[in-house]
Scaffold this motif. Structure first.
Motif: not given
Length: 124
Positions: A40-51, A88-99, A121-122
């Motif tokens: 979300v704007p103004g905050k660091q990118r947060e890790g939600v989940s990984c597999i 509502p706090e789940d609102t944000g831009v969601y990214y996937c990424a590869r490790r 957007t919730v």
């Protein structure tokens, strides 16, 4: 060069559900760790989940445990994030990424290939 494309975002009411997809193109898919992050704007990118790739070991942020489920279909080169009971706090831009290495990690610095993101957007 592997590319990742997210889809499935949108506007949903609190308590609703969305299913995000992360599709890979241009091979090589391999058994890479795939993570989902949100920002979300103004905050660091947060890790939600990984597999992880081979044993499909999973990891979740405490804030989403019991509500989100990550899964993958290696034949389709796709990773999914099923999001239920959205808040509502789940609102944000969601990214996937590869490790490129193991194990599963929620630290964005561990990932080297990123998708373009999808907006969630919730709101009522």
């Amino acid at each position: 060069q592997l590319q990742l494309v997210e889809s499935g975002g949108g506007l949903v009411q609190p308590g609703g559900s969305l299913r995000l997809s992360c599709a890979a193109s241009r091979v090589t898919w391999g058994y890479y760790v795939i993570g989902w992050f949100r920002q979300v704007p103004g905050k660091q990118r947060e890790g939600v989940s990984c597999i992880s790739g081979s044993d499909q070991n999973t990891m979740y942020a405490d804030s989403v445990k019991g509500r989100f489920t990550i899964s993958r279909d290696n034949a389709k080169k796709t990773v999914f994030l099923q999001m239920n009971s959205l808040k509502p706090e789940d609102t944000g831009v969601y990214y996937c990424a590869r490790r490129s290495s193991v194990p599963c990690s929620r630290n964005p610095d561990d990932y080297d290939v990123w998708g373009q993101g999808t907006q969630v957007t919730v709101s009522s």
